[in-house]
Design a protein around this motif. Sequence first.
Motif, PDB file in Angstrom:
ATOM      1  N   VAL A 220       0.856  -1.190   0.000  1.00  0.00           N
ATOM      2  CA  VAL A 220       0.000   0.000   0.000  1.00  0.00           C
ATOM      3  C   VAL A 220       0.891   1.239   0.000  1.00  0.00           C
ATOM      4  CG1 VAL A 220      -1.765   1.302   1.232  1.00  0.00           C
ATOM      5  CG2 VAL A 220      -1.828  -1.202   1.247  1.00  0.00           C
ATOM      6  N   ARG A 221       0.716   2.060  -1.005  1.00  0.00           N
ATOM      7  CA  ARG A 221       1.443   3.325  -1.108  1.00  0.00           C
ATOM      8  C   ARG A 221       0.468   4.455  -0.779  1.00  0.00           C
ATOM      9  NH1 ARG A 221       3.088  -0.328  -5.001  1.00  0.00           N
ATOM     10  NH2 ARG A 221       5.359  -0.553  -5.276  1.00  0.00           N
ATOM     11  N   ILE A 222       0.762   5.187   0.282  1.00  0.00           N
ATOM     12  CA  ILE A 222      -0.151   6.213   0.779  1.00  0.00           C
ATOM     13  C   ILE A 222       0.288   7.580   0.249  1.00  0.00           C
ATOM     14  CG2 ILE A 222      -1.068   7.304   2.863  1.00  0.00           C
ATOM     15  CD1 ILE A 222      -0.437   4.658   4.324  1.00  0.00           C
ATOM     16  N   PRO A 223      -0.583   8.282  -0.471  1.00  0.00           N
ATOM     17  CA  PRO A 223      -0.191   9.562  -1.056  1.00  0.00           C
ATOM     18  C   PRO A 223       0.272  10.569  -0.001  1.00  0.00           C
ATOM     19  CG  PRO A 223      -2.242   8.784  -2.019  1.00  0.00           C
ATOM     20  CD  PRO A 223      -1.955   7.882  -0.852  1.00  0.00           C
ATOM     21  N   SER A 224       1.379  11.233  -0.300  1.00  0.00           N
ATOM     22  CA  SER A 224       1.891  12.301   0.570  1.00  0.00           C
ATOM     23  C   SER A 224       2.437  13.419  -0.295  1.00  0.00           C
ATOM     24  CB  SER A 224       2.965  11.758   1.518  1.00  0.00           C
ATOM     25  OG  SER A 224       4.079  11.244   0.791  1.00  0.00           O
ATOM     26  N   GLY A 225       2.680  14.562   0.322  1.00  0.00           N
ATOM     27  CA  GLY A 225       3.176  15.702  -0.431  1.00  0.00           C
ATOM     28  C   GLY A 225       2.207  16.108  -1.531  1.00  0.00           C
ATOM     29  N   ASP A 227       1.165  14.419  -3.897  1.00  0.00           N
ATOM     30  CA  ASP A 227       0.250  13.331  -4.245  1.00  0.00           C
ATOM     31  C   ASP A 227      -0.989  13.309  -3.347  1.00  0.00           C
ATOM     32  OD1 ASP A 227       2.201  12.527  -6.034  1.00  0.00           O
ATOM     33  OD2 ASP A 227       3.055  11.037  -4.669  1.00  0.00           O
ATOM     34  N   SER A 228      -0.902  13.971  -2.193  1.00  0.00           N
ATOM     35  CA  SER A 228      -1.919  13.816  -1.160  1.00  0.00           C
ATOM     36  C   SER A 228      -3.104  14.754  -1.354  1.00  0.00           C
ATOM     37  CB  SER A 228      -1.301  14.073   0.217  1.00  0.00           C
ATOM     38  OG  SER A 228      -2.292  14.059   1.221  1.00  0.00           O
ATOM     39  N   ALA A 229      -4.292  14.220  -1.068  1.00  0.00           N
ATOM     40  CA  ALA A 229      -5.509  15.030  -1.067  1.00  0.00           C
ATOM     41  C   ALA A 229      -5.983  15.334   0.348  1.00  0.00           C
ATOM     42  CB  ALA A 229      -6.616  14.301  -1.833  1.00  0.00           C
ATOM     43  N   ASP A 230      -5.262  14.823   1.363  1.00  0.00           N
ATOM     44  CA  ASP A 230      -5.710  15.025   2.746  1.00  0.00           C
ATOM     45  C   ASP A 230      -4.708  15.802   3.590  1.00  0.00           C
ATOM     46  OD1 ASP A 230      -3.675  13.219   3.341  1.00  0.00           O
ATOM     47  OD2 ASP A 230      -5.033  11.523   3.662  1.00  0.00           O
ATOM     48  N   GLY A 231      -3.743  16.429   2.939  1.00  0.00           N
ATOM     49  CA  GLY A 231      -2.801  17.273   3.663  1.00  0.00           C
ATOM     50  C   GLY A 231      -1.614  16.555   4.258  1.00  0.00           C
ATOM     51  N   THR A 232      -1.404  15.281   3.936  1.00  0.00           N
ATOM     52  CA  THR A 232      -0.239  14.566   4.449  1.00  0.00           C
ATOM     53  C   THR A 232       1.020  15.182   3.848  1.00  0.00           C
ATOM     54  OG1 THR A 232      -1.474  12.507   4.691  1.00  0.00           O
ATOM     55  CG2 THR A 232       0.931  12.335   4.578  1.00  0.00           C
ATOM     56  N   GLU A 246      -6.155  11.468  13.171  1.00  0.00           N
ATOM     57  CA  GLU A 246      -7.438  10.837  13.480  1.00  0.00           C
ATOM     58  C   GLU A 246      -8.638  11.747  13.228  1.00  0.00           C
ATOM     59  OE1 GLU A 246      -7.584   8.901  17.248  1.00  0.00           O
ATOM     60  OE2 GLU A 246      -5.607   7.970  17.023  1.00  0.00           O
ATOM     61  N   ASP A 247      -8.478  13.076  13.331  1.00  0.00           N
ATOM     62  CA  ASP A 247      -9.632  13.967  13.224  1.00  0.00           C
ATOM     63  C   ASP A 247      -9.260  15.215  12.424  1.00  0.00           C
ATOM     64  OD1 ASP A 247     -12.118  15.084  13.551  1.00  0.00           O
ATOM     65  OD2 ASP A 247     -11.704  15.852  15.572  1.00  0.00           O
ATOM     66  N   PRO A 248      -9.709  15.307  11.163  1.00  0.00           N
ATOM     67  CA  PRO A 248     -10.431  14.250  10.440  1.00  0.00           C
ATOM     68  C   PRO A 248      -9.461  13.158  10.028  1.00  0.00           C
ATOM     69  CG  PRO A 248     -10.011  16.099   8.985  1.00  0.00           C
ATOM     70  CD  PRO A 248      -9.535  16.530  10.334  1.00  0.00           C
ATOM     71  N   PRO A 249      -9.945  11.927   9.874  1.00  0.00           N
ATOM     72  CA  PRO A 249      -9.037  10.829   9.566  1.00  0.00           C
ATOM     73  C   PRO A 249      -8.388  10.985   8.197  1.00  0.00           C
ATOM     74  CG  PRO A 249     -11.334  10.116   9.421  1.00  0.00           C
ATOM     75  CD  PRO A 249     -11.344  11.478  10.022  1.00  0.00           C
ATOM     76  N   ASN A 250      -7.067  10.793   8.164  1.00  0.00           N
ATOM     77  CA  ASN A 250      -6.385  10.805   6.880  1.00  0.00           C
ATOM     78  C   ASN A 250      -6.211   9.378   6.363  1.00  0.00           C
ATOM     79  OD1 ASN A 250      -4.350   9.852   8.536  1.00  0.00           O
ATOM     80  ND2 ASN A 250      -2.843  11.416   7.973  1.00  0.00           N
ATOM     81  N   ARG A 251      -5.596   9.236   5.217  1.00  0.00           N
ATOM     82  CA  ARG A 251      -5.437   7.912   4.608  1.00  0.00           C
ATOM     83  C   ARG A 251      -4.606   6.983   5.498  1.00  0.00           C
ATOM     84  NH1 ARG A 251      -4.636   5.860  -0.704  1.00  0.00           N
ATOM     85  NH2 ARG A 251      -4.310   3.608  -0.465  1.00  0.00           N
ATOM     86  N   GLU A 255      -5.603   3.244   6.696  1.00  0.00           N
ATOM     87  CA  GLU A 255      -4.770   2.079   6.413  1.00  0.00           C
ATOM     88  C   GLU A 255      -4.324   1.389   7.701  1.00  0.00           C
ATOM     89  OE1 GLU A 255      -4.468   0.649   3.681  1.00  0.00           O
ATOM     90  OE2 GLU A 255      -5.234   2.200   2.328  1.00  0.00           O
ATOM     91  N   ARG A 256      -4.164   2.165   8.772  1.00  0.00           N
ATOM     92  CA  ARG A 256      -3.850   1.520  10.058  1.00  0.00           C
ATOM     93  C   ARG A 256      -5.019   0.668  10.518  1.00  0.00           C
ATOM     94  NH1 ARG A 256      -2.321   5.168  15.221  1.00  0.00           N
ATOM     95  NH2 ARG A 256      -4.573   5.495  15.208  1.00  0.00           N
ATOM     96  N   GLU A 257      -6.237   1.155  10.336  1.00  0.00           N
ATOM     97  CA  GLU A 257      -7.407   0.351  10.675  1.00  0.00           C
ATOM     98  C   GLU A 257      -7.446  -0.926   9.831  1.00  0.00           C
ATOM     99  OE1 GLU A 257      -9.905   1.091  13.138  1.00  0.00           O
ATOM    100  OE2 GLU A 257      -8.158   2.306  13.683  1.00  0.00           O
ATOM    101  N   GLN A 258      -7.099  -0.808   8.559  1.00  0.00           N
ATOM    102  CA  GLN A 258      -7.060  -1.977   7.691  1.00  0.00           C
ATOM    103  C   GLN A 258      -5.976  -2.960   8.127  1.00  0.00           C
ATOM    104  OE1 GLN A 258      -9.104  -2.942   5.007  1.00  0.00           O
ATOM    105  NE2 GLN A 258     -10.365  -1.343   5.957  1.00  0.00           N
TER     106      GLN A 258
END
Length: 277
Positions: A220-225, A227-232, A246-251, A255-258
């Motif tokens: 699993v490659r998690i978008p950052s920089g 690439d990211s749509a959630d501010g990572t 966690e609030d609001p939850p990011n990718r 993925e940790r929950e998964q």
Amino acid sequence: MTDADAVPELSRWQRTMVSDGTLAVECLERGDGPGVILLPEIPGIMPGTIELGDLLVDHGFTVVMPSLFGVPGRRPGLLGQVAAVAKLCVMAEFRAFSLDLRGQVTDFLRLVAGDLAARTHGRGVGIVGMCFTGGFAIATAVTTDEILVTVVSQPAAPFPVSPSRARSVGVPPAALERYAASRADATPCVLGLRFTQDARSGDARMVALERHLGRAARVVRIPSGDDSADGTPKGAHSVLTGGVREDPPNRAFLEREQMFEFLRERLAPAGASDARA
């Protein structure tokens, strides 16, 4: 003042010195359910690692955290972090910037895995390695039958001093391929995680896992920089700890929950629909 006083979360963990005759390591344990070995990042078992261990316990696992370096709960200064890296480098696994499948740490972790498997009620145990310990996790898994599932998060060793080292997880390709061949079913048993813009953990290692493990690996490659749509941010590194929001939850949170579910599905006793206590 004890470490448990300084970090109240540690008071909930049982602390035991474990030795295989060569290496003696303090191990922290807590929980009830299938066993999971949680290996810390440098500089050691810090609050983020303790929080991740507590979450694994909440999800129904017995967790063992070996304190391979540093003092649990105590964040060292720069010199202390350098000392932690130096300690790793003189161990057999890191001589010549490579891992040794029969080195001190992997031998010790096989002992921990065997003991944990014998006294917990899962189908086997899991192991989670992060950053410098990602290679320890996979090196231990490919050499013992007790470990059924492995998480390799942002692996950062061996040191990328050459192109071949940059794409290595510290385990010879032939050993990875033998391991994959021994897993007859099509269910992945190795989970690889990294942020896409993480310069400390290059994508070449994820590509190598995919190439040599085939269907046994899920990457699993998690978008950052950019690439990211959630501010990572671009500098995000620790997928399961510092990179989680966690609030609001990011990718990374999702993925940790998964990951918890990935472990549960593979370790829950036969016939159990949910490994939570």
